[in-house]
Design an enzyme around this catalytic site. Structure first.
Site, PDB file in Angstrom:
ATOM      1  N   CYS A 131      -1.596   4.339   8.618  1.00 31.59           N
ATOM      2  CA  CYS A 131      -2.852   4.026   7.921  1.00 31.59           C
ATOM      3  C   CYS A 131      -3.496   2.764   8.481  1.00 31.59           C
ATOM      4  CB  CYS A 131      -2.580   3.877   6.431  1.00 31.59           C
ATOM      5  SG  CYS A 131      -4.061   3.468   5.486  1.00 31.59           S
ATOM      6  N   CYS A 134      -5.122   0.500   5.882  1.00 32.68           N
ATOM      7  CA  CYS A 134      -4.167  -0.325   5.121  1.00 32.68           C
ATOM      8  C   CYS A 134      -3.663  -1.500   5.961  1.00 32.68           C
ATOM      9  CB  CYS A 134      -2.950   0.490   4.707  1.00 32.68           C
ATOM     10  SG  CYS A 134      -3.313   2.136   4.108  1.00 32.68           S
ATOM     11  N   ASP A 135      -3.336  -1.254   7.207  1.00 35.42           N
ATOM     12  CA  ASP A 135      -2.551  -2.228   7.964  1.00 35.42           C
ATOM     13  C   ASP A 135      -3.266  -2.843   9.159  1.00 35.42           C
ATOM     14  OD1 ASP A 135      -0.367  -1.818   6.263  1.00 35.42           O
ATOM     15  OD2 ASP A 135       0.229  -0.040   7.359  1.00 35.42           O
TER      16      ASP A 135
END
Ligand code: NAP
Length: 307
Positions: A131, A134-135
């Site tokens: 992701c 997300c990261d």
């Protein structure tokens, strides 16, 4: 006869459980083979509203679970083996035994596909992720890799150029599967460098066990090279967890559940929420929002049954 069974304990299932429990339905929530869903395998979550410093994925999930338990949600480990609509309710086969419920919320999520390399599971959250949203922000001014050639890979690679010094797009063929517009956008980006006909064959770690580099194999020549990368974003697709429901609930060609009128499925009393029905947004917060909507839709359905 249960009033409500919720399948799945990711963001969607747990949010549905909080709302259903607060509506006094004491829902039975089933944890399957990946309790907590995809958040339970991530580290810091920085984009879930309400946590200005971020929160660890497993902690966020534990908080949601205890919030649901506080209002009377019941949890049980069980895998759905079969499912059938019955006369005005639904039957579920769990670990060999049939159970009956008036409403069912399917929030069984989707699982990211991984490459199947030896130390892969241990590296998730330590430089390996599925992701970028997300990261991505953790990897500023360093080179990173994206594996895959579809829309997700192109979208993630383009997104990552905001942070990374360089994004290597590793694809096993020499032509992207992505839609032309996404592919063109990615390939026109000066920070993205495609590496064709190649695939990672080994993740290399530093002394702390964090991702340091990948060993790539050129699938045409067999040649192996080492590529420095603090993070590898695997974007080779997701599989919705709908196998036991196939043929019973309407789904698209990839197995994602189809919703109609909010979170309703084609079977009365059965609702779908989160990544099991969403291959577009796939965020913790959108899954949570759908879990809430499914609980409210189910509550309305139950009120209708009681006349
Ligand atoms: P996808 O279209 O199935 O693409 C998966 C990619 O990963 C393919 O390029 C495939 O290679 C590669 N791959 C699969 N298994 C692999 C393996 N074991 N090793 C190396 N490479 C592997 O998946 P997706 O990109 O996640 O997209 C899924 C769906 O969501 C699509 O319908 C897509 O259009 C949609 N989507 C849309 C958007 C958007 O419109 N903004 C964004 C993301 C996703 P091959 O090409 O060789 O098969």
């Amino acid at each position: 006869m249960e009033k409500m069974i919720i399948v799945g304990t990711g963001c969607a299932g747990l949010t549905a459980a909080i709302y259903a429990a607060r509506a006094n339905f004491a829902p039975l929530v089933l944890e399957g083979h990946e309790p907590g869903g995809q958040l339970s395998t991530t580290t810091l979550v920085e984009n879930f509203p309400g946590f200005p410093e971020g929160i660890n994925g497993p902690e966020l999930i534990m908080n949601m679970k205890s919030q649901a338990e506080r209002f009377g949600a019941r949890f049980s480990y069980a895998s759905v083996e079969d499912f059938e609509p019955a006369d005005g309710h639904v039957r579920l086969k769990l670990d060999g035994e049939w159970h009956e419920t008036q409403t069912l919320i399917v929030a069984s999520g989707a699982s990211a596909k991984w490459l199947g390399l030896p130390n892969e599971k241990a590296l998730i959250g330590h430089g390996l992720t599925s992701c970028a949203t997300c990261d991505g922000a953790f990897y500023r001014n360093v080179p990173v890799c994206v594996v895959g050639g579809g829309d997700s890979a192109c979208e993630e690679a383009t997104f990552l150029t905001r942070f990374a010094s360089k994004v290597f797009l590793i694809h096993r063929r020499d032509k992207l599967r992505a839609s032309p517009i996404m592919a063109e956008r990615a390939l026109a980006n000066p920070k993205i460098e495609p590496i064709w006909n190649s695939t990672p064959v080994e993740y290399l770690t530093d002394a702390e066990g964090e991702m340091r580099a990948v060993r790539l194999k050129n699938l045409l020549t067999g040649e192996e090279t080492e590529l420095e990368s603090r993070c590898v974003f695997v974007a080779i697709g997701h599989t919705p967890n709908t196998a036991p429901l196939r043929g019973k609930l309407d789904m698209d060609a990839d197995g994602y559940l189809l919703q109609r009128e909010g979170t309703r499925t084609n079977i009365p009393g059965v609702f779908a929420a989160g990544d099991v029905a969403d291959h577009v947004y796939r965020q913790a917060i959108t899954a949570a929002g759908q879990g809430c909507a499914a609980a409210l839709d189910a509550e309305k359905y139950l009120a209708g049954l009681e006349g």
